[in-house]
Design an enzyme around this catalytic site. Structure first.
Site, PDB file in Angstrom:
ATOM      1  N   ASP A 132      55.516 -16.150  27.292  1.00  0.00           N
ATOM      2  CA  ASP A 132      56.864 -15.635  27.587  1.00  0.00           C
ATOM      3  C   ASP A 132      57.882 -16.610  27.001  1.00  0.00           C
ATOM      4  OD1 ASP A 132      58.820 -13.893  28.818  1.00  0.00           O
ATOM      5  OD2 ASP A 132      59.179 -15.484  30.272  1.00  0.00           O
ATOM      6  N   SER A 133      59.115 -16.108  26.853  1.00  0.00           N
ATOM      7  CA  SER A 133      60.188 -16.985  26.386  1.00  0.00           C
ATOM      8  C   SER A 133      60.428 -18.126  27.377  1.00  0.00           C
ATOM      9  CB  SER A 133      61.468 -16.170  26.224  1.00  0.00           C
ATOM     10  OG  SER A 133      61.818 -15.609  27.475  1.00  0.00           O
ATOM     11  N   CYS A 151      56.230 -10.693  27.944  1.00  0.00           N
ATOM     12  CA  CYS A 151      57.673 -10.720  27.709  1.00  0.00           C
ATOM     13  C   CYS A 151      58.023  -9.398  27.046  1.00  0.00           C
ATOM     14  CB  CYS A 151      57.990 -11.895  26.776  1.00  0.00           C
ATOM     15  SG  CYS A 151      59.701 -11.970  26.242  1.00  0.00           S
ATOM     16  N   ASN A 152      58.910  -8.651  27.666  1.00  0.00           N
ATOM     17  CA  ASN A 152      59.267  -7.342  27.103  1.00  0.00           C
ATOM     18  C   ASN A 152      59.998  -7.483  25.776  1.00  0.00           C
ATOM     19  OD1 ASN A 152      58.840  -5.000  29.287  1.00  0.00           O
ATOM     20  ND2 ASN A 152      59.255  -6.932  30.315  1.00  0.00           N
ATOM     21  N   THR A 153      60.847  -8.508  25.686  1.00  0.00           N
ATOM     22  CA  THR A 153      61.645  -8.682  24.477  1.00  0.00           C
ATOM     23  C   THR A 153      60.720  -8.974  23.289  1.00  0.00           C
ATOM     24  OG1 THR A 153      63.335  -9.597  25.922  1.00  0.00           O
ATOM     25  CG2 THR A 153      63.648  -9.913  23.563  1.00  0.00           C
ATOM     26  N   TYR A 210      65.376 -15.152  24.947  1.00  0.00           N
ATOM     27  CA  TYR A 210      65.166 -14.416  23.702  1.00  0.00           C
ATOM     28  C   TYR A 210      66.003 -13.122  23.667  1.00  0.00           C
ATOM     29  CZ  TYR A 210      60.842 -16.904  22.223  1.00  0.00           C
ATOM     30  OH  TYR A 210      59.903 -17.815  21.786  1.00  0.00           O
ATOM     31  N   GLY A 211      66.433 -12.677  24.858  1.00  0.00           N
ATOM     32  CA  GLY A 211      66.996 -11.329  25.003  1.00  0.00           C
ATOM     33  C   GLY A 211      68.163 -10.989  24.103  1.00  0.00           C
ATOM     34  N   CYS A 241      61.858  -6.323  32.381  1.00  0.00           N
ATOM     35  CA  CYS A 241      61.935  -7.725  31.949  1.00  0.00           C
ATOM     36  C   CYS A 241      61.143  -8.515  32.976  1.00  0.00           C
ATOM     37  CB  CYS A 241      63.382  -8.191  31.904  1.00  0.00           C
ATOM     38  SG  CYS A 241      63.548  -9.986  31.672  1.00  0.00           S
ATOM     39  N   THR A 242      60.298  -9.407  32.499  1.00  0.00           N
ATOM     40  CA  THR A 242      59.365 -10.070  33.430  1.00  0.00           C
ATOM     41  C   THR A 242      60.067 -11.077  34.351  1.00  0.00           C
ATOM     42  OG1 THR A 242      58.774 -11.629  31.671  1.00  0.00           O
ATOM     43  CG2 THR A 242      57.355  -9.707  31.965  1.00  0.00           C
ATOM     44  N   HIS A 243      61.339 -11.359  34.096  1.00  0.00           N
ATOM     45  CA  HIS A 243      62.101 -12.212  35.027  1.00  0.00           C
ATOM     46  C   HIS A 243      62.573 -11.428  36.265  1.00  0.00           C
ATOM     47  CE1 HIS A 243      62.441 -14.974  31.639  1.00  0.00           C
ATOM     48  NE2 HIS A 243      63.044 -15.857  32.420  1.00  0.00           N
ATOM     49  N   GLU A 283      67.185 -18.067  35.361  1.00  0.00           N
ATOM     50  CA  GLU A 283      66.697 -19.368  34.866  1.00  0.00           C
ATOM     51  C   GLU A 283      67.517 -20.518  35.473  1.00  0.00           C
ATOM     52  OE1 GLU A 283      64.530 -20.200  31.691  1.00  0.00           O
ATOM     53  OE2 GLU A 283      63.493 -18.320  32.033  1.00  0.00           O
TER      54      GLU A 283
HETATM   55  N1  DGL Z   1      61.163 -12.297  30.250  1.00  0.00           N
HETATM   56  C1  DGL Z   1      61.532 -11.710  29.020  1.00  0.00           C
HETATM   57  C2  DGL Z   1      61.360 -10.209  29.029  1.00  0.00           C
HETATM   58  O1  DGL Z   1      60.488  -9.710  29.702  1.00  0.00           O
HETATM   59  C3  DGL Z   1      62.871 -11.999  28.404  1.00  0.00           C
HETATM   60  C4  DGL Z   1      63.706 -13.076  28.823  1.00  0.00           C
HETATM   61  C5  DGL Z   1      64.587 -13.580  27.734  1.00  0.00           C
HETATM   62  O2  DGL Z   1      65.650 -13.018  27.474  1.00  0.00           O
HETATM   63  O3  DGL Z   1      64.158 -14.559  27.152  1.00  0.00           O
HETATM   64  O4  DGL Z   1      62.080  -9.528  28.342  1.00  0.00           O
END
Ligand code: DGL
Length: 272
Positions: free
Chosen positions: A8-9, A71-73, A40-41, A190-192, A156
């Protein structure tokens, strides 16, 4: 043979790793958070692709045969290119899987109205990956997206449950439900976002389901390993987890506890 790589990011992928460990505790896992370059988003395709490819190569170099982009992104912006363009040249026997397809596959079955809302980073929303993938599996579904660019930085920085954090979340939820009031299922794309699931559930209308991906992705990994015994036998099984971060390891170990019920002792690495 090697551990299953989980990338993940930053910290978000730990919500997926949690569910892997519940469902598939016998395997070894190697987690990599690119905390130094998160989020990363809001980054471009080229940058997310370049960073994700570096991370995947690092996990391969450390012995992983199978890597999950938790990570979805990264799944939206880099997975396909890595699978189609890079993997054959790196090692055609290794595999990289993402989190969007397994979620899209089952999400239709959660909704009664067929109206589904997606909350995700700007990158995931702009890629239209959820709209396209859900369209394959549930062609009748009406999918409405809402980008939530503030949520990952808030999470974060531990500000997601402060008054101003909650105000941002409230605003994005209201905006999603205004676009389509018939939505009865919201996907945390998004995994967050599982960290704000409880708060979201407290502010959405009764009867609306809020779905996080962890369990869905863990079930899908279990199915994948059952269907691909040649890969399953290459995944080592001692039940260990190793953590790597591109930022300070002290900071990673401290913050990771928000996401995972585990004592974390990470190692700092540099990606290039
Ligand atoms: N956790 C990541 C996701 O699932 C993205 C977080 C990010 O923006 O880095 O998209």
């Amino acid at each position: 043979m090697g551990p299953i790589g989980v990338f993940d990011s930053g910290y978000g992928g730990l919500t997926i790793l949690n569910e892997f460990r519940k469902k598939l505790p016998e395997y070894d896992y190697l987690y990599l958070g690119d905390n130094a370059r998160a989020p990363y988003g809001t980054r471009s395709y080229d940058v997310v692709y370049e960073y994700t490819l570096q991370a995947v190569k690092e996990l391969f170099d450390r012995g992983c045969e199978l890597v999950i982009l938790a990570c979805n992104t990264a799944s939206a912006k880099a997975l396909r290119s890595i699978q189609q363009r890079d993997l054959p040249g790196i090692d055609p026997n290794k595999r990289v899987l993402g989190v969007i397809r397994p979620s899209a596959e089952v999400i239709g079955s959660f909704s009664h109205t067929g109206h589904i809302g997606i909350l995700a980073t700007k990158g995931t929303v702009n890629s239209e990956s959820y709209v396209i993938e859900i369209g394959h599996f549930s062609p009748e579904a009406v999918v409405t997206q809402q980008a939530c660019p503030m949520w990952v930085p808030l999470i974060e920085n531990h500000e997601h449950l402060s008054d101003s954090g909650k105000a941002f979340i409230q605003k994005d939820i209201t905006s999603l439900l205004e676009k389509d009031p018939e939505i009865d299922t919201i996907v945390l794309g998004c995994t967050h976002y599982p960290l704000v699931q409880e708060y979201i559930e407290s502010i959405v209308p009764n009867g609306l389901s809020v779905i996080s991906q962890g369990e869905i992705v863990a079930k899908s990994l279990q199915d994948y390993l059952e269907r691909h015994p040649w890969m399953e036998t290459k995944c080592t099984k001692q039940g260990t987890v190793t953590y790597l971060t591109t930022e300070s390891k002290e900071e990673f170990d401290r913050n990771a506890s928000q996401f995972i019920q585990d004592e974390v002792h990470s190692e700092h690495i540099t990606l290039k």
